[in-house]
Design a protein around this motif. Structure first.
Motif, short mmCIF file in Angstrom:
data_model
loop_
_atom_site.label_atom_id
_atom_site.label_comp_id
_atom_site.label_asym_id
_atom_site.label_seq_id
_atom_site.Cartn_x
_atom_site.Cartn_y
_atom_site.Cartn_z
N VAL A 299 0.82 -1.21 0.00
CA VAL A 299 0.00 0.00 0.00
C VAL A 299 0.85 1.26 0.00
CG1 VAL A 299 -1.91 -1.13 1.14
CG2 VAL A 299 -0.18 0.02 2.52
N GLY A 300 2.14 1.14 0.10
CA GLY A 300 2.97 2.33 0.11
C GLY A 300 4.41 1.99 -0.09
N ASN A 301 5.26 2.96 0.04
CA ASN A 301 6.68 2.76 -0.13
C ASN A 301 7.29 2.41 1.22
OD1 ASN A 301 6.13 4.04 -2.69
ND2 ASN A 301 6.23 5.98 -1.60
N SER A 302 8.59 2.07 1.21
CA SER A 302 9.27 1.88 2.48
C SER A 302 9.33 3.20 3.23
CB SER A 302 10.67 1.32 2.26
OG SER A 302 11.42 2.19 1.42
N ARG A 303 9.31 4.31 2.49
CA ARG A 303 9.21 5.64 3.06
C ARG A 303 8.12 6.40 2.31
NH1 ARG A 303 13.47 7.54 6.19
NH2 ARG A 303 15.20 6.07 6.45
N PRO A 304 7.49 7.36 2.98
CA PRO A 304 6.50 8.17 2.25
C PRO A 304 7.15 8.90 1.09
CG PRO A 304 6.36 8.52 4.62
CD PRO A 304 7.61 7.75 4.38
N ASN A 305 6.40 9.07 0.02
CA ASN A 305 6.86 9.83 -1.14
C ASN A 305 6.37 11.26 -0.98
OD1 ASN A 305 7.31 11.04 -3.59
ND2 ASN A 305 6.32 9.47 -4.81
N PRO A 306 7.27 12.23 -0.69
CA PRO A 306 6.83 13.58 -0.35
C PRO A 306 6.13 14.32 -1.48
CG PRO A 306 9.20 13.52 -0.62
CD PRO A 306 8.73 12.09 -0.65
N THR A 307 6.20 13.79 -2.71
CA THR A 307 5.54 14.47 -3.83
C THR A 307 4.30 13.73 -4.32
OG1 THR A 307 6.91 13.32 -5.47
CG2 THR A 307 7.76 15.39 -4.57
N ALA A 308 3.93 12.63 -3.67
CA ALA A 308 2.81 11.83 -4.14
C ALA A 308 1.49 12.56 -3.94
CB ALA A 308 2.77 10.49 -3.41
N THR A 309 0.57 12.37 -4.86
CA THR A 309 -0.75 13.01 -4.77
C THR A 309 -1.84 11.99 -5.09
OG1 THR A 309 -0.71 13.72 -7.09
CG2 THR A 309 0.16 15.26 -5.45
N GLY A 310 -3.03 12.22 -4.53
CA GLY A 310 -4.21 11.46 -4.91
C GLY A 310 -4.36 10.08 -4.33
N ALA A 311 -3.58 9.71 -3.29
CA ALA A 311 -3.79 8.42 -2.66
C ALA A 311 -5.14 8.41 -1.95
CB ALA A 311 -2.67 8.12 -1.67
N SER B 287 1.89 0.27 11.50
CA SER B 287 1.83 1.47 10.67
C SER B 287 2.24 1.12 9.25
CB SER B 287 2.75 2.57 11.22
OG SER B 287 4.12 2.19 11.13
N TYR B 288 1.90 2.01 8.32
CA TYR B 288 2.28 1.85 6.92
C TYR B 288 2.31 3.21 6.26
CZ TYR B 288 -2.85 2.01 6.16
OH TYR B 288 -4.17 2.35 6.15
N ASN B 289 2.86 3.28 5.08
CA ASN B 289 2.92 4.52 4.33
C ASN B 289 2.00 4.44 3.13
OD1 ASN B 289 4.94 5.63 6.04
ND2 ASN B 289 6.47 4.38 4.99
N LEU B 290 1.35 5.55 2.82
CA LEU B 290 0.42 5.62 1.71
C LEU B 290 0.64 6.95 1.00
CD1 LEU B 290 -1.95 4.37 0.15
CD2 LEU B 290 -3.50 5.43 1.81
N GLY B 291 1.26 6.90 -0.18
CA GLY B 291 1.60 8.12 -0.89
C GLY B 291 2.56 8.96 -0.06
N ALA B 292 2.21 10.21 0.18
CA ALA B 292 3.03 11.11 0.97
C ALA B 292 2.76 11.00 2.47
CB ALA B 292 2.80 12.55 0.52
N TRP B 293 1.81 10.14 2.86
CA TRP B 293 1.33 10.10 4.23
C TRP B 293 1.86 8.90 5.01
CZ3 TRP B 293 -2.95 12.91 6.64
CH2 TRP B 293 -3.31 14.07 5.91
N HIS B 294 2.00 9.09 6.31
CA HIS B 294 2.25 8.00 7.24
C HIS B 294 0.95 7.68 7.96
CE1 HIS B 294 4.58 5.23 9.57
NE2 HIS B 294 4.29 5.82 10.72
N ILE B 295 0.56 6.41 7.96
CA ILE B 295 -0.70 5.96 8.54
C ILE B 295 -0.39 5.07 9.74
CG2 ILE B 295 -2.92 4.89 8.11
CD1 ILE B 295 -2.35 7.26 6.24
N VAL B 296 -1.02 5.35 10.86
CA VAL B 296 -0.81 4.60 12.09
C VAL B 296 -2.12 3.95 12.51
CG1 VAL B 296 -0.13 4.71 14.51
CG2 VAL B 296 1.03 6.16 12.84
N VAL B 297 -2.08 2.67 12.83
CA VAL B 297 -3.25 1.93 13.30
C VAL B 297 -2.98 1.53 14.75
CG1 VAL B 297 -4.78 -0.03 12.89
CG2 VAL B 297 -3.55 1.03 10.97
N LEU B 298 -3.82 2.01 15.67
CA LEU B 298 -3.63 1.75 17.09
C LEU B 298 -4.64 0.73 17.59
CD1 LEU B 298 -2.97 5.39 18.37
CD2 LEU B 298 -1.29 3.61 17.79
#
Length: 313
Positions: A38-50, A145-156
């Motif tokens: 669902v994402g990169n090993s790191r967020p992509n700071p220029t990604a759009t539209g995820a 947690s995971y990365n999605l486009g430019a975002w970091h997503i955390v599931v608690l």
């Protein structure tokens, strides 16, 4: 993922769901595959539209609201989140095969779930972790947690008594602080089950989550999403003390509208900006490099909507 890849995944998920409409035993549901990327090993700071879309409080046998919200997901590509209580009543393997798989289950391969209290009505949430597999994280923890486009997503995991607590020196709080510190991203969204910010009449604000909310706030997180109260509510940006904070505040949502019977509101909490207690639906986020858009999408026949945009801190 390109448009063709999304269509292929949705087609495969639909075939899987259709094959299990009459599931009545645990073995009728195919085991989960490996977690989707669902994402990169790191967020992509220029990604759009995820796209991140979902709800909580979902599967109920004999009801059709979860099927209606699943039909909304059929039309929306992206990652599907859940904010817990994925299936009623007890989160057993049979509950998942009979009451979740025929509706939301066809999107399992693109889901990133959170556990709810009903999922833990089965010891150690074995039905939940068995159904979602590695996509649900370590069964002893239930947070990831995971990365999605430019975002970091955390599931608690807000079932604090099941995992040794959520206080400031708990294992989950230490993990959360380290995870946020190690992830170089401007935009962060977190979701879980029991809401810290809510006007719901059935469940009051979950004070046991305060330490984790404070960690998110201190790290500059942007959005938090919960379920548990079966209604929809959006708050303006605020700090953990419910004080307005446009500069660094968390924008909170409750979206317990996936299929369970809906709940009324109590006294409206500070900074509550929009709410409904009579509409099932899903919440869709479009995540851009430095901003986001939200849209509550109702099931057919309902007219309530809520949408807007904001920038990351």
């Amino acid at each position: 993922m390109g448009e063709r890849g999304v269509l292929l995944r949705l087609l495969g998920a639909a075939i899987l769901g259709a094959g299990c409409v009459a599931c009545a035993d645990d073995s009728a549901v195919p085991p989960p595959g490996p977690p989707a990327t669902v994402g990169n090993s790191r967020p992509n700071p220029t990604a759009t539209g995820a796209v991140l879309v979902g709800a909580g409080d979902i599967g109920v046998c004999g009801e059709t609201s979860d099927e209606s919200t699943a039909n909304l997901l059929d039309q929306i590509p992206g990652v599907v989140f859940t904010t817990g209580d994925n299936v009623y009543d007890d989160g057993t393997a049979k509950d998942f095969s009979s009451c979740f798989q025929p509706s939301w289950g066809r999107h399992r391969d693109r889901m990133r779930p959170a556990p709810g209290n009903h999922d833990y009505d089965t010891e150690d949430a074995r039905g939940y972790f068995g159904y979602f597999g590695t996509a649900a994280g370590d069964p002893a923890k239930g947070y990831y947690s995971y990365n999605l486009g430019a975002w970091h997503i955390v599931v608690l995991n807000s079932n604090c008594d099941q995992i040794g607590g959520c206080f400031d020196e708990s294992e989950q709080a230490r993990w959360l602080a380290a995870d946020l510190a190690a992830t170089p991203t401007r935009c962060t969204l977190a979701y879980w089950h029991h809401p810290y910010f809510t006007s719901g009449g059935n469940h009051k604000p979950e004070k046991s989550m305060q330490a984790l909310v404070e960690v998110l706030y201190a790290a500059g997180a942007d959005v938090v999403v919960a379920g548990h109260n079966h209604n929809y509510e959006r708050f303006g940006k605020q700090n953990p003390a419910y004080d307005p904070d446009d500069a660094r505040g968390l924008r909170a949502f409750v979206v317990g509208t996936g299929g369970g019977g809906l709940y009324d509101f109590d006294t409206v909490a500070p900074n509550s900006e929009s709410r409904t207690d009579d509409t099932h639906g899903v919440l869709k986020f479009t995540l851009d490099a430095e901003s986001y858009r939200w849209e509550f999408i109702p099931v057919p026949g309902k007219t309530y909507t809520d949408e807007g945009t904001d920038v990351c801190h």
